[in-house]
Design a protein around this motif. Structure first.
Motif, PDB file in Angstrom:
ATOM      1  N   MET A   1       0.846  -1.177   0.000  1.00 10.47           N
ATOM      2  CA  MET A   1       0.000   0.000   0.000  1.00 10.47           C
ATOM      3  C   MET A   1       0.880   1.223   0.000  1.00 10.47           C
ATOM      4  O   MET A   1       1.598   1.511  -0.939  1.00 10.47           O
ATOM      5  CB  MET A   1      -0.935   0.003   1.212  1.00 10.47           C
ATOM      6  N   VAL A   2       0.890   1.978   1.111  1.00  5.84           N
ATOM      7  CA  VAL A   2       1.671   3.187   1.183  1.00  5.84           C
ATOM      8  C   VAL A   2       3.140   2.824   1.304  1.00  5.84           C
ATOM      9  O   VAL A   2       3.522   1.927   2.012  1.00  5.84           O
ATOM     10  CB  VAL A   2       1.219   4.030   2.385  1.00  5.84           C
ATOM     11  N   GLY A   3       3.984   3.551   0.622  1.00  7.73           N
ATOM     12  CA  GLY A   3       5.400   3.279   0.713  1.00  7.73           C
ATOM     13  C   GLY A   3       5.833   2.132  -0.153  1.00  7.73           C
ATOM     14  O   GLY A   3       6.334   1.137   0.324  1.00  7.73           O
ATOM     15  N   ILE A   4       5.707   2.242  -1.431  1.00 11.44           N
ATOM     16  CA  ILE A   4       6.097   1.172  -2.328  1.00 11.44           C
ATOM     17  C   ILE A   4       7.606   1.125  -2.471  1.00 11.44           C
ATOM     18  O   ILE A   4       8.257   2.137  -2.626  1.00 11.44           O
ATOM     19  CB  ILE A   4       5.442   1.350  -3.694  1.00 11.44           C
ATOM     20  N   ALA A 279      -0.135   1.525  -5.658  1.00  8.82           N
ATOM     21  CA  ALA A 279      -1.408   1.040  -5.133  1.00  8.82           C
ATOM     22  C   ALA A 279      -1.687   1.647  -3.769  1.00  8.82           C
ATOM     23  O   ALA A 279      -0.818   1.647  -2.885  1.00  8.82           O
ATOM     24  CB  ALA A 279      -1.393  -0.489  -5.027  1.00  8.82           C
ATOM     25  N   GLY A 280      -2.892   2.188  -3.586  1.00 14.96           N
ATOM     26  CA  GLY A 280      -3.326   2.712  -2.304  1.00 14.96           C
ATOM     27  C   GLY A 280      -4.225   1.726  -1.592  1.00 14.96           C
ATOM     28  O   GLY A 280      -4.262   0.537  -1.917  1.00 14.96           O
ATOM     29  N   ARG A 281      -4.973   2.220  -0.618  1.00 16.55           N
ATOM     30  CA  ARG A 281      -5.843   1.317   0.149  1.00 16.55           C
ATOM     31  C   ARG A 281      -6.842   0.623  -0.757  1.00 16.55           C
ATOM     32  O   ARG A 281      -7.032  -0.591  -0.668  1.00 16.55           O
ATOM     33  CB  ARG A 281      -6.576   2.102   1.239  1.00 16.55           C
ATOM     34  N   ALA A 282      -7.526   1.366  -1.632  1.00 18.49           N
ATOM     35  CA  ALA A 282      -8.508   0.752  -2.536  1.00 18.49           C
ATOM     36  C   ALA A 282      -8.505   1.453  -3.885  1.00 18.49           C
ATOM     37  O   ALA A 282      -9.521   1.487  -4.569  1.00 18.49           O
ATOM     38  CB  ALA A 282      -9.896   0.783  -1.918  1.00 18.49           C
ATOM     39  N   SER A 340       0.418   6.546  -4.084  1.00 23.08           N
ATOM     40  CA  SER A 340      -0.967   6.365  -3.655  1.00 23.08           C
ATOM     41  C   SER A 340      -1.006   6.084  -2.164  1.00 23.08           C
ATOM     42  O   SER A 340      -0.424   5.105  -1.697  1.00 23.08           O
ATOM     43  CB  SER A 340      -1.611   5.200  -4.410  1.00 23.08           C
ATOM     44  N   GLY A 341      -1.680   6.954  -1.408  1.00 22.81           N
ATOM     45  CA  GLY A 341      -1.847   6.744   0.017  1.00 22.81           C
ATOM     46  C   GLY A 341      -3.152   6.033   0.307  1.00 22.81           C
ATOM     47  O   GLY A 341      -3.769   5.438  -0.577  1.00 22.81           O
TER      48      GLY A 341
END
Length: 578
Positions: A1-4, A279-282, A340-341
């Motif tokens: 998710m956050v921090g790729i 990619a974020g949460r959704a 993406s957060g």
């Protein structure tokens, strides 16, 4: 998710933290030192019969390999920006000025924080804050430099941490472990992996993406995962309630074998693929191959995180409004990186400006208010102000987290804004920043990384942040309930004055008398991972679903003796257990 984490995409796109750049391809285009001798252009010298800018270029094979490219993609070639034409041949679109190099399809100086291998492949060279390649950091032990990473083999090249799962590129494929309730591991069932010793190593299946599909990058979101293929296609699996898989429906993929392989559709980007993904949460975003750095996002849009001026989800196929729309960020240069957060997104422009949109209840957009951006027409483009990073400062990377954001500046400093209840901004206080006027720019202090220390990369989780330091060590701050700061306790850091100045970098183990150093880092909601220069990968923090790959559900980093050499490297190839 956050921090790729760092990953490699088409044409050599390299992601440091969640920020993706195209590193310099040291392709010497003028021969020299042969009869008749040809002088090198100004600022270049002759090495191995080739002209180069202060680097040793390996002698090319003879005869040279036939050019290969993916139609309509871009690459940097010396001072040129080249595009792959319809016949699969690279053609020059434009040439940079003599004193500039090509990065991220833009003619700019080398971007601080990026990295490449030296000519011999035994060390990593980094771009300094002055915009020139700094001294090389030698790979340790048997590790060699592949792309921009020191590793024992070419097998493990990137990682990405999702909410409660983790993915890594292994060779040309992807393996994921941890939570699997929505099929986000892509193994054809809903059972977690990594909670028992026999589930890792060769017993951990590759994600079935289709015959011949080769992976260049992976992005783990909240409960979904995506892969960027060498062809530029993007394939996603896992939860799909908001259309975050981008396949035109809401049905999850990955819980059944029939959903995978050739049956797993690619996202319809209506172009010739992507250069990078986040990619974020959704929701999911892709950086597309165009001179202006086009970005398209799909999935959840309740907070405007897709940047299209409404709250309509994209990727579900339920209305004409679901068509993917390029994000308009106005002037300031093309987009070179996307992050993406949870419910907001941020972009880094080629000018070094940062713009964020979506949810803003904690000031994570850095606009001096708590009003979301992107939910109505006219809120982006020229109307969206760049984040004020301070007088004369520009960014080289940006990382969007749960409800806070961090930027890596051109001088190696780190500034964060948004939610701060756990000290995740690293400013020695716990009040939010960016939600009121007068809190940004010169009024926003940089994170105290320690005397003489600067950062090369940043990643953020739900409520913690980490920096890869210039010496290859890692420092984290913010929430620590699960040990995600790797300090052997559960005490938050960063909310008290001078708390970070004396905090040592985390201990991930030793190689002889020397501390192991990290090449890449990634953070999720409550766990953190690093790829080390000896080719190993280690994760710490929350492990309720096996996301640390340790063969159990025990957290790591919240107690004494759990870090350093006491933290086992993740087994992705070979026997599942010692």
């Amino acid at each position: 998710m956050v921090g790729i984490a760092v990953s490699v995409g088409i044409g050599g796109v390299v992601c440091l933290g969640p920020a993706c750049y195209r590193p310099r391809l040291i392709d010497c285009v003028v021969s020299c030192g042969a009869a008749p001798a040809q002088p090198c252009p100004s600022g270049m010298s002759c090495s191995n019969g080739l002209c180069t800018r202060g680097l040793v270029c390996p002698r090319p094979p003879s005869p040279p390999p036939a050019p290969t490219c993916v139609r309509n993609t871009l690459r940097c070639w010396g001072h040129d920006i080249q595009r792959c034409d319809q016949d699969g041949v690279w053609q020059t679109d434009r040439t940079c000025r003599d004193d500039q190099e090509c990065f991220a399809a833009s003619c700019v100086a080398c971007l601080p924080g990026t990295a490449i291998c030296d000519g011999a492949g035994g060390a990593v060279q980094r771009c300094s804050s002055a915009g020139s390649l700094s001294s090389a950091v030698a790979c340790q032990g048997s590790a060699r430099c592949w792309g921009n990473l020191c590793a024992a083999t070419k097998q493990l090249s990137s990682m990405s941490a999702g909410e409660a799962h983790t993915c890594a590129t292994v060779g040309d494929g992807v393996k994921c472990w941890g939570d699997n309730a929505h099929g986000q591991l892509g193994v054809g069932d809903g059972n977690p992996r990594g909670v028992a010793p026999a589930q890792m190593g060769d017993n951990l299946p590759f994600v079935a993406l289709g015959p011949g599909d080769q992976v260049r990058a992976v992005a783990a979101g909240g409960t979904h995962s995506c892969a960027l293929l060498i062809t530029g296609q993007v394939k996603c699996w896992g939860d799909n309630f908001y259309g975050q898989l981008g396949v035109g429906d809401r049905r999850a993929r990955g819980l059944f074998h029939d959903d995978l392989g050739a049956a797993l559709p690619a996202v319809n980007l209506e172009q010739d693929g992507a250069l990078a993904i986040s990619a974020g949460r959704a929701h999911t975003c892709a950086l597309l191959p165009s001179l202006d750095g086009t970005v398209m996002c799909w999935g959840d849009n309740r907070f405007g995180q897709l940047g299209v001026g409404d709250r309509v989800a994209r990727g579900t196929g339920e209305s004409a409004a679901n068509d993917l729309v390029p994000i308009d960020l106005g002037s300031g240069g093309g987009i070179v990186a996307i992050s993406s957060g949870a419910n907001h997104s941020c972009a880094l422009l080629s000018s070094g400006a940062v713009k964020c949109w979506g949810a803003n209840e904690e000031g994570q957009l850095g606009q001096g208010d708590v009003r979301p951006r992107g939910i109505a027409p006219g809120e982006l483009g020229e109307q969206l102000n760049p984040v004020d990073l301070g007088p004369g400062r520009i960014a080289t990377a940006v990382a969007a987290g749960g409800a806070h954001t961090c930027a890596l500046l051109d001088d190696g400093a780190v500034k964060c804004w948004g939610a701060n209840s756990a000290g995740q901004l690293g400013i020695g206080a716990t009040d939010n920043r960016g939600s009121k006027a007068g809190q940004m720019g010169a009024h926003l202090p940089a994170v105290e990384l320690g005397p003489g220390r600067s950062a090369l990369a940043i990643v953020v989780g739900a409520a913690h942040s980490c920096a890869l330091l210039s010496d290859g060590l890692v420092k984290c701050w913010g929430a620590n309930l699960f040990g995600q700061l790797a300090l052997g306790d559960t005490q938050n850091r960063g909310g008290m004055a001078a708390e970070l100045a004396g905090q040592p970098p985390l201990d991930v183990g030793r190689a002889g008398s020397e501390a192991l150093r990290a090449e890449l880092i990634t953070a999720s909601s409550n766990h953190t991972c690093a790829l080390l220069m000896n080719g190993e990968a280690k994760c710490w923090g929350s492990n309720a679903a096996g996301q640390l790959g340790q063969g159990d559900r025990n957290n790591r980093g919240d107690g004494a003796g759990e870090l350093g050499d006491g933290l086992a490297a993740i087994r992705l190839v070979g026997p599942a257990a010692p």
